[in-house]
Motif scaffolding. Structure first.
Motif, PDB file in Angstrom:
ATOM      1  N   VAL A 168       0.378  -0.819   0.060  1.00  0.00           N
ATOM      2  CA  VAL A 168      -0.315   0.011   0.249  1.00  0.00           C
ATOM      3  C   VAL A 168       0.987   2.029   0.377  1.00  0.00           C
ATOM      4  O   VAL A 168       2.031   1.058   0.799  1.00  0.00           O
ATOM      5  CB  VAL A 168      -0.953  -0.147   1.097  1.00  0.00           C
ATOM      6  CG1 VAL A 168      -1.360   1.027   1.688  1.00  0.00           C
ATOM      7  CG2 VAL A 168      -2.304  -1.213   1.168  1.00  0.00           C
ATOM      8  N   TRP A 169       0.634   1.939  -0.596  1.00  0.00           N
ATOM      9  CA  TRP A 169       0.873   3.419  -0.314  1.00  0.00           C
ATOM     10  C   TRP A 169      -0.114   4.446  -0.812  1.00  0.00           C
ATOM     11  O   TRP A 169      -1.257   4.160  -1.191  1.00  0.00           O
ATOM     12  CB  TRP A 169       1.226   4.603  -2.327  1.00  0.00           C
ATOM     13  CG  TRP A 169       2.857   3.791  -2.679  1.00  0.00           C
ATOM     14  CD1 TRP A 169       3.237   2.434  -3.398  1.00  0.00           C
ATOM     15  CD2 TRP A 169       4.182   3.634  -2.777  1.00  0.00           C
ATOM     16  NE1 TRP A 169       4.121   2.003  -4.005  1.00  0.00           N
ATOM     17  CE2 TRP A 169       4.612   3.409  -3.283  1.00  0.00           C
ATOM     18  CE3 TRP A 169       4.255   5.872  -2.372  1.00  0.00           C
ATOM     19  CZ2 TRP A 169       6.282   3.454  -3.461  1.00  0.00           C
ATOM     20  CZ3 TRP A 169       5.924   5.719  -2.295  1.00  0.00           C
ATOM     21  CH2 TRP A 169       6.226   4.310  -2.512  1.00  0.00           C
TER      22      TRP A 169
ATOM     23  N   VAL B  48       1.257   0.600 -11.020  1.00  0.00           N
ATOM     24  CA  VAL B  48      -0.598   0.508  -9.844  1.00  0.00           C
ATOM     25  C   VAL B  48      -1.042  -0.595 -10.664  1.00  0.00           C
ATOM     26  O   VAL B  48      -1.596  -1.334 -11.137  1.00  0.00           O
ATOM     27  CB  VAL B  48      -0.334   1.853 -10.022  1.00  0.00           C
ATOM     28  CG1 VAL B  48      -1.597   2.050  -8.638  1.00  0.00           C
ATOM     29  CG2 VAL B  48       1.012   2.660  -9.499  1.00  0.00           C
ATOM     30  N   ALA B  49      -1.169  -1.416  -9.114  1.00  0.00           N
ATOM     31  CA  ALA B  49      -2.112  -2.595  -9.893  1.00  0.00           C
ATOM     32  C   ALA B  49      -3.928  -2.029  -9.652  1.00  0.00           C
ATOM     33  O   ALA B  49      -4.956  -2.450  -9.882  1.00  0.00           O
ATOM     34  CB  ALA B  49      -2.285  -4.025  -8.802  1.00  0.00           C
ATOM     35  N   ALA B  50      -4.005  -1.839  -8.407  1.00  0.00           N
ATOM     36  CA  ALA B  50      -5.514  -0.808  -8.242  1.00  0.00           C
ATOM     37  C   ALA B  50      -5.315   0.262  -7.169  1.00  0.00           C
ATOM     38  O   ALA B  50      -4.264   0.735  -7.339  1.00  0.00           O
ATOM     39  CB  ALA B  50      -6.564  -1.590  -7.670  1.00  0.00           C
TER      40      ALA B  50
ATOM     41  N   GLN C 154       6.408  -0.689  -7.393  1.00  0.00           N
ATOM     42  CA  GLN C 154       6.687  -1.541  -7.789  1.00  0.00           C
ATOM     43  C   GLN C 154       5.811  -1.771  -8.523  1.00  0.00           C
ATOM     44  O   GLN C 154       4.087  -2.011  -7.698  1.00  0.00           O
ATOM     45  CB  GLN C 154       7.478  -2.659  -6.443  1.00  0.00           C
ATOM     46  CG  GLN C 154       8.478  -2.456  -5.804  1.00  0.00           C
ATOM     47  CD  GLN C 154       9.753  -2.094  -6.769  1.00  0.00           C
ATOM     48  OE1 GLN C 154       9.796  -2.948  -7.633  1.00  0.00           O
ATOM     49  NE2 GLN C 154      10.669  -1.388  -7.075  1.00  0.00           N
ATOM     50  N   PRO C 155       5.991  -2.671  -8.858  1.00  0.00           N
ATOM     51  CA  PRO C 155       4.516  -3.039 -10.315  1.00  0.00           C
ATOM     52  C   PRO C 155       3.730  -4.189  -9.231  1.00  0.00           C
ATOM     53  O   PRO C 155       4.333  -5.019  -8.801  1.00  0.00           O
ATOM     54  CB  PRO C 155       5.107  -4.187 -11.220  1.00  0.00           C
ATOM     55  CG  PRO C 155       6.429  -3.736 -11.980  1.00  0.00           C
ATOM     56  CD  PRO C 155       7.329  -3.096  -9.814  1.00  0.00           C
ATOM     57  N   GLY C 156       2.795  -4.105  -8.875  1.00  0.00           N
ATOM     58  CA  GLY C 156       1.929  -5.054  -8.297  1.00  0.00           C
ATOM     59  C   GLY C 156       1.503  -3.727  -7.373  1.00  0.00           C
ATOM     60  O   GLY C 156       0.697  -4.173  -6.119  1.00  0.00           O
ATOM     61  N   ASP C 157       2.421  -2.825  -6.464  1.00  0.00           N
ATOM     62  CA  ASP C 157       1.604  -2.170  -5.118  1.00  0.00           C
ATOM     63  C   ASP C 157       0.593  -1.336  -5.474  1.00  0.00           C
ATOM     64  O   ASP C 157      -0.438  -0.958  -7.263  1.00  0.00           O
ATOM     65  CB  ASP C 157       2.955  -1.215  -5.402  1.00  0.00           C
ATOM     66  CG  ASP C 157       3.574  -1.173  -4.762  1.00  0.00           C
ATOM     67  OD1 ASP C 157       4.422  -2.588  -4.426  1.00  0.00           O
ATOM     68  OD2 ASP C 157       5.251  -0.855  -4.524  1.00  0.00           O
ATOM     69  N   VAL C 158      -0.528  -1.245  -4.736  1.00  0.00           N
ATOM     70  CA  VAL C 158      -1.759  -0.183  -5.209  1.00  0.00           C
ATOM     71  C   VAL C 158      -1.717   1.168  -3.902  1.00  0.00           C
ATOM     72  O   VAL C 158      -0.790   1.021  -3.254  1.00  0.00           O
ATOM     73  CB  VAL C 158      -3.242  -0.999  -4.465  1.00  0.00           C
ATOM     74  CG1 VAL C 158      -3.447  -2.519  -4.926  1.00  0.00           C
ATOM     75  CG2 VAL C 158      -2.441  -0.922  -2.113  1.00  0.00           C
ATOM     76  N   ILE C 159      -2.898   1.750  -5.007  1.00  0.00           N
ATOM     77  CA  ILE C 159      -2.299   2.484  -4.008  1.00  0.00           C
ATOM     78  C   ILE C 159      -3.546   2.723  -3.175  1.00  0.00           C
ATOM     79  O   ILE C 159      -4.854   2.455  -3.691  1.00  0.00           O
ATOM     80  CB  ILE C 159      -2.958   3.797  -5.475  1.00  0.00           C
ATOM     81  CG1 ILE C 159      -1.241   4.885  -5.931  1.00  0.00           C
ATOM     82  CG2 ILE C 159      -3.020   5.576  -4.078  1.00  0.00           C
ATOM     83  CD1 ILE C 159      -1.218   5.508  -6.888  1.00  0.00           C
TER      84      ILE C 159
END
Lengths: 176, 429
Positions: A12-13, A83-85, A54-59
């Motif tokens: 999570v960001w 960003v995945a979602a 990183q690829p796959g991280d989410v906001i």
């Protein structure tokens, strides 16, 4: 994006409320291609984001994510960065449309703000829901089927391409 | 008048519902329904348009569904300042020529002002624009909203778009605006009260005697900044003012009678009193950070910027001139005036309004989006700007360290005169 990647834990960001499109895609960078604009994504509020995400991280953000401009580069930068979602209690309506058109999943989650920066979560895109490492489940609002179809296809352009190809094939068969 | 059975069967509808019903070929639509609408007019500009659409159309091997319904405006990257902007504008010009687009406005001004000025937006239409301030079209009784480039591609290919039928939030303004108070102040007041997503992506409708008394350009300011209220559309029922504007714009006559909200239609109603409204200022970094001007009196400014679709139309220039006539801007203060269209700039010149501004010390900038979007000449680091534009997001005008305040053209001109945030009514008195 395939949905199975969404079942792996995502980092999570955590951002605040009212994240605007100028923060996501700054005006001064808009004349460039998406690769350059992406380097400036969120620079005014989270300078390390573009280089560390990183690829796959989410906001995960507060209410009103994506307020402001119609510039869909404000969505495309997040796709570009992998960003995945995005998970937030509410979105700008225009950003919401743009996100699905470009193939980015937005989950509307009333409890999004209970998630912490750096936390690992799992997304269940079908229910939809967010599951935390300590086994909490946060419910999300249902996403209309035609929008989920757009995310699964990777955006409207790919969906249109697929449909036009199918139509061409059907027309060809019709004349055989 | 007697009602026949079919009249009785129809529920009371809002203006938004009537416009969407027409565009979707239905007798009526219910709030929350997702419908497909035919698009009467699609507008886009050099930034959101050809540079993004051309490659996608080519990839699909698709054609524009109806060229006569497309309007292209070059306003974001003109005048070209560097190789990148030259490239972007060249793509737009070449594409317009290749596609033989019949409606192209190059360096004539900002799309939200130029397009209605040429009669392209008329009551009863459903329109889309490749820019978030596209709700401006609602001032003409059209359902118009902003979309991104990929969604515009969908419109270009099939001429249709989906909509969720919105609720209507009616902003009813009683009374009459006092001297020195404008539509921009009404809007900043509403955004301050409801927040940047107070409109919840529904239809906002502006009504009441104070709205009916507004000029067409002032109404456009209300509809334009519906975007800052988070609404999808910002509607005003058309009337004689609308008809007169469109006649002057050379638009074909339209039957305006059907386009109003029925008495008793379901809506959320908010009531305001124009007579007690004071000038409003939004402090950095959100239009929702808006309060009466008294809160910020004396705040030093470096630059006063009169520009943008929502702050540099003829009526805005006239308001600024009313403050500045016979005066000079304060020492060390830059006053920048970027008229919203060539048409308005010429009218301002004929009326002597432009001369008043120049005599006061204004620098005349091109009739383009300019500093509003941070695409043109950016504002410097660490400076404080008071601006008639729509947004004061951090970094909006180029530098994240610039402080941007928003106000009406009266308020911005008064700040230029004194070098600090000033109640324009003091200066006008």
């Amino acid at each position: 994006m395939t949905t199975d990647i969404l079942h792996r834990p995502h980092r999570v960001w955590r951002l605040g409320a009212d994240i605007d499109t100028d923060a996501l895609a700054p005006g001064h960078a808009m004349k460039h291609g998406i690769d350059v604009i992406a380097k400036h994504c969120l620079e005014a509020i989270r300078p390390e984001f573009a280089s560390k995400v990183q690829p796959g991280d989410v906001i995960v953000a507060g209410p009103n994510f994506g307020i402001g401009s119609s510039r869909e580069q404000a969505v495309a930068v997040l796709v570009q960065l992998g960003v995945a979602a995005v998970i937030a209690p509410s979105y700008s309506g225009l950003y919401f449309r743009n996100a699905f058109n470009v193939g980015l999943l937005l989950l509307t989650c009333a409890e999004a703000e209970s998630l912490q920066d750096g936390e690992r979560i799992v997304l269940d895109t079908r229910t939809p829901a967010v599951r935390t490492a300590d086994a909490h489940t946060l419910a999300c609002e249902p996403v209309p089927g035609f929008l989920m179809e757009m995310v699964d296809a990777g955006g409207l352009l790919r969906l249109l391409r697929r449909r036009m190809a199918a139509k061409k094939e059907a027309d060809a068969q019709h004349w055989h | 008048m007697t009602f026949n059975a079919s009249d009785r069967a129809l529920a009371q509808q809002t203006l938004a519902q009537k416009l969407i019903a027409r565009a979707s070929g239905r007798a009526q639509v219910a709030v929350g329904e997702i419908v497909t609408c035919g698009v009467d007019m699609a507008m886009f500009h050099d930034s959101s348009g050809p540079r993004r659409l051309q490659p996608m159309l080519e990839e699909l091997g698709a054609q524009i569904w109806d060229r006569s319904r497309v309007v292209l405006v070059m306003d974001h990257y003109v005048p070209e300042r560097d190789d990148d902007s030259r490239r972007i504008v060249r793509i737009a010009r070449d594409w317009a020529r290749e596609q033989q687009l019949p409606h192209v406005y190059d360096s004539q001004g900002i799309c939200h002002v130029v397009v209605p000025q040429h009669g392209h937006i008329r009551p009863g239409m459903l329109c889309v624009g490749g820019d978030s301030h596209s709700p401006t079209g609602g001032a003409f009784g059209a359902y118009m909203f902003g979309i991104g480039s990929t969604e515009m591609l969908g419109v270009m290919v099939i001429g249709e778009i989906w909509l969720r039928v919105p609720e209507t939030i009616r902003m009813w303004w009683d009374g009459a605006l006092p001297a020195g108070v404008t539509a921009k102040d009404m809007m900043l007041h509403m955004i301050g009260r409801f927040g940047m997503n107070g409109g919840r992506y529904q239809a906002v409708e502006f009504a009441g005697p104070a709205v009916a008394a507004l000029s067409m350009q002032e109404r456009m300011t209300l509809s334009n900044m519906s975007a800052e209220l988070g609404a999808q559309a910002g509607l005003i029922a058309p009337d004689a003012t609308t008809a007169a504007f469109l006649a002057q714009a050379g638009a074909p006559p339209v039957d305006m009678a059907p386009w109003f909200t029925d008495e008793g239609a379901a809506l959320t109603h908010h009531r305001f009193d124009a007579a007690t409204l004071e000038p409003y200022v939004a402090a950095p970094h959100s239009p929702a950070n808006a309060h009466g001007v008294s809160r910020y009196l004396g705040t030093h400014v470096d630059v006063a910027y009169i520009g943008a679709c929502t702050g540099a139309k003829l009526d805005d220039l006239r308001a600024a001139a009313q403050v500045l006539r016979g005066h000079k801007v304060a020492a060390g203060i830059r006053l920048i005036v970027a008229p919203a269209s060539l048409h308005d700039q010429e009218r301002a010149r004929e009326e002597g309004v432009l001369q008043v501004l120049m005599d006061a010390g204004a620098e005349l900038f091109p009739t383009a989006c300019g500093a509003c979007s941070g695409y043109g000449d950016p504002m410097g680091d660490g400076i404080t700007v008071i601006s008639t534009t729509a947004r004061n997001f951090k970094g909006r005008m180029g530098s994240p360290t610039a402080q941007v305040y928003l106000g009406s053209p009266y308020t911005v001109a008064a700040a230029a005169l004194r070098g600090c945030v000033t109640d324009p009514r003091e200066v006008l008195a």
